[in-house]
Design a protein around this motif. Structure first.
Motif, PDB file in Angstrom:
ATOM      1  N   GLY A  83      20.553   8.269   7.486  1.00  0.00           N
ATOM      2  CA  GLY A  83      19.844   9.543   7.363  1.00  0.00           C
ATOM      3  C   GLY A  83      19.087   9.669   6.057  1.00  0.00           C
ATOM      4  O   GLY A  83      18.304   8.800   5.692  1.00  0.00           O
ATOM      5  N   ASP A  84      19.360  10.740   5.312  1.00  0.00           N
ATOM      6  CA  ASP A  84      18.654  10.995   4.051  1.00  0.00           C
ATOM      7  C   ASP A  84      19.009  10.004   2.938  1.00  0.00           C
ATOM      8  O   ASP A  84      18.384  10.004   1.888  1.00  0.00           O
ATOM      9  N   ARG A  85      20.016   9.175   3.165  1.00  0.00           N
ATOM     10  CA  ARG A  85      20.406   8.170   2.159  1.00  0.00           C
ATOM     11  C   ARG A  85      19.812   6.795   2.461  1.00  0.00           C
ATOM     12  O   ARG A  85      20.231   5.804   1.881  1.00  0.00           O
ATOM     13  N   ALA A  86      18.813   6.729   3.352  1.00  0.00           N
ATOM     14  CA  ALA A  86      18.269   5.449   3.810  1.00  0.00           C
ATOM     15  C   ALA A  86      17.126   4.907   2.962  1.00  0.00           C
ATOM     16  O   ALA A  86      16.590   3.850   3.277  1.00  0.00           O
ATOM     17  N   ALA A  87      16.757   5.581   1.883  1.00  0.00           N
ATOM     18  CA  ALA A  87      15.617   5.124   1.081  1.00  0.00           C
ATOM     19  C   ALA A  87      15.726   3.657   0.646  1.00  0.00           C
ATOM     20  O   ALA A  87      14.734   2.931   0.710  1.00  0.00           O
ATOM     21  N   PRO A  88      16.907   3.166   0.245  1.00  0.00           N
ATOM     22  CA  PRO A  88      16.972   1.752  -0.136  1.00  0.00           C
ATOM     23  C   PRO A  88      16.648   0.810   1.035  1.00  0.00           C
ATOM     24  O   PRO A  88      16.023  -0.233   0.835  1.00  0.00           O
ATOM     25  N   VAL A  89      17.047   1.184   2.223  1.00  0.00           N
ATOM     26  CA  VAL A  89      16.726   0.354   3.388  1.00  0.00           C
ATOM     27  C   VAL A  89      15.228   0.425   3.659  1.00  0.00           C
ATOM     28  O   VAL A  89      14.582  -0.596   3.934  1.00  0.00           O
ATOM     29  N   TRP A  90      14.667   1.628   3.590  1.00  0.00           N
ATOM     30  CA  TRP A  90      13.216   1.777   3.762  1.00  0.00           C
ATOM     31  C   TRP A  90      12.461   0.918   2.759  1.00  0.00           C
ATOM     32  O   TRP A  90      11.478   0.257   3.101  1.00  0.00           O
ATOM     33  N   GLY A  92      13.496  -1.808   1.265  1.00  0.00           N
ATOM     34  CA  GLY A  92      13.656  -3.216   1.630  1.00  0.00           C
ATOM     35  C   GLY A  92      12.760  -3.618   2.784  1.00  0.00           C
ATOM     36  O   GLY A  92      12.123  -4.681   2.752  1.00  0.00           O
ATOM     37  N   VAL A  93      12.704  -2.787   3.801  1.00  0.00           N
ATOM     38  CA  VAL A  93      11.839  -3.087   4.942  1.00  0.00           C
ATOM     39  C   VAL A  93      10.380  -3.092   4.494  1.00  0.00           C
ATOM     40  O   VAL A  93       9.596  -3.967   4.891  1.00  0.00           O
ATOM     41  N   THR A  94      10.015  -2.150   3.649  1.00  0.00           N
ATOM     42  CA  THR A  94       8.631  -2.066   3.184  1.00  0.00           C
ATOM     43  C   THR A  94       8.250  -3.301   2.369  1.00  0.00           C
ATOM     44  O   THR A  94       7.164  -3.864   2.551  1.00  0.00           O
ATOM     45  N   VAL A  95       9.130  -3.750   1.500  1.00  0.00           N
ATOM     46  CA  VAL A  95       8.871  -4.976   0.736  1.00  0.00           C
ATOM     47  C   VAL A  95       8.691  -6.155   1.694  1.00  0.00           C
ATOM     48  O   VAL A  95       7.793  -6.984   1.510  1.00  0.00           O
ATOM     49  N   SER A  96       9.514  -6.233   2.734  1.00  0.00           N
ATOM     50  CA  SER A  96       9.394  -7.361   3.661  1.00  0.00           C
ATOM     51  C   SER A  96       8.091  -7.304   4.458  1.00  0.00           C
ATOM     52  O   SER A  96       7.446  -8.326   4.673  1.00  0.00           O
ATOM     53  N   VAL A  97       7.674  -6.115   4.884  1.00  0.00           N
ATOM     54  CA  VAL A  97       6.434  -5.986   5.657  1.00  0.00           C
ATOM     55  C   VAL A  97       5.228  -6.304   4.770  1.00  0.00           C
ATOM     56  O   VAL A  97       4.334  -7.050   5.175  1.00  0.00           O
ATOM     57  N   VAL A  98       5.210  -5.751   3.559  1.00  0.00           N
ATOM     58  CA  VAL A  98       4.088  -6.028   2.650  1.00  0.00           C
ATOM     59  C   VAL A  98       4.098  -7.503   2.248  1.00  0.00           C
ATOM     60  O   VAL A  98       3.036  -8.140   2.171  1.00  0.00           O
ATOM     61  N   GLY A  99       5.274  -8.061   2.014  1.00  0.00           N
ATOM     62  CA  GLY A  99       5.383  -9.487   1.690  1.00  0.00           C
ATOM     63  C   GLY A  99       4.831 -10.359   2.804  1.00  0.00           C
ATOM     64  O   GLY A  99       4.078 -11.313   2.557  1.00  0.00           O
ATOM     65  N   TRP A 100       5.197 -10.048   4.055  1.00  0.00           N
ATOM     66  CA  TRP A 100       4.644 -10.775   5.195  1.00  0.00           C
ATOM     67  C   TRP A 100       3.122 -10.690   5.183  1.00  0.00           C
ATOM     68  O   TRP A 100       2.433 -11.694   5.374  1.00  0.00           O
ATOM     69  N   GLY A 135       7.417  10.345   3.351  1.00  0.00           N
ATOM     70  CA  GLY A 135       8.086  10.257   2.048  1.00  0.00           C
ATOM     71  C   GLY A 135       9.443   9.603   2.073  1.00  0.00           C
ATOM     72  O   GLY A 135      10.253   9.818   1.168  1.00  0.00           O
ATOM     73  N   VAL A 136       9.731   8.772   3.072  1.00  0.00           N
ATOM     74  CA  VAL A 136      11.064   8.175   3.194  1.00  0.00           C
ATOM     75  C   VAL A 136      11.430   7.240   2.040  1.00  0.00           C
ATOM     76  O   VAL A 136      12.616   7.017   1.796  1.00  0.00           O
ATOM     77  N   LEU A 137      10.455   6.741   1.314  1.00  0.00           N
ATOM     78  CA  LEU A 137      10.755   5.853   0.179  1.00  0.00           C
ATOM     79  C   LEU A 137      11.281   6.612  -1.029  1.00  0.00           C
ATOM     80  O   LEU A 137      11.914   6.033  -1.896  1.00  0.00           O
ATOM     81  N   ARG A 138      11.018   7.907  -1.094  1.00  0.00           N
ATOM     82  CA  ARG A 138      11.396   8.715  -2.259  1.00  0.00           C
ATOM     83  C   ARG A 138      12.725   9.438  -2.112  1.00  0.00           C
ATOM     84  O   ARG A 138      13.227   9.990  -3.075  1.00  0.00           O
ATOM     85  N   ARG A 139      13.295   9.441  -0.961  1.00  0.00           N
ATOM     86  CA  ARG A 139      14.541  10.191  -0.770  1.00  0.00           C
ATOM     87  C   ARG A 139      15.694   9.532  -1.488  1.00  0.00           C
ATOM     88  O   ARG A 139      15.641   8.368  -1.844  1.00  0.00           O
ATOM     89  N   ALA A 140      16.763  10.258  -1.658  1.00  0.00           N
ATOM     90  CA  ALA A 140      17.934   9.818  -2.427  1.00  0.00           C
ATOM     91  C   ALA A 140      18.457   8.469  -2.032  1.00  0.00           C
ATOM     92  O   ALA A 140      18.362   7.938  -1.039  1.00  0.00           O
TER      93      ALA A 140
END
Length: 140
Positions: A83-90, A92-100, A135-140
């Motif tokens: 839920g609202d604590r998923a920012a670290p996962v977001w 990580g996924v974002t780094v992998s997508v941009v890296g690809w 704004g999912v990257l900025r959440r707690a």
């Protein structure tokens, strides 16, 4: 992420799976039509008779892409659970997508298939638009 953007991301992930299936279809002549069309669109038609090494290489990329899709599905299940604590996962996924995107684009350009960067950019934008809008990257 809820509502419209949640559905958007589900469709986005399905597009990754669909592309993987298309690539995997190159393994057999009977199912290689869609991958032939993709190659023609990005710059060069495949030979009428693909050799075994080429079939293997393209089909293997399909398997890798399907594996990426399965990994994305697992990450999004974790996102749902956190839920609202998923920012670290977001992140990580974002780094992998941009890296690809960076790696694939550089290799596409270096090998003479720079046109491949266009659909990659569409896929990247399809991911980043809802991520930035919500704004999912900025959440707690």
């Amino acid at each position: 992420m809820t509502g419209f953007w949640r559905q958007w991301m589900a469709v986005w992930r399905l597009s990754v799976a669909g592309f993987g299936l298309v690539l995997a279809g190159a393994a057999f002549e009977a199912t290689s039509g869609p991958v032939r069309m993709i190659f023609a669109l990005v710059g060069e038609a495949l030979p009428p008779e693909m050799g075994e090494p080429l079939r293997f290489s393209i089909a293997l990329m399909g398997a890798v892409t399907l594996g990426w899709w399965l990994t994305l599905e697992a990450a999004f299940r974790a996102i749902d659970l956190l839920g609202d604590r998923a920012a670290p996962v977001w992140r990580g996924v974002t780094v992998s997508v941009v890296g690809w995107y960076v790696i694939d684009g550089a290799l596409s350009a270096a090998t003479g298939y720079a046109l491949n960067i266009v659909p990659n950019t569409v896929l990247l934008a399809g991911y980043l638009i809802p991520v930035m809008a919500t704004g999912v990257l900025r959440r707690a």
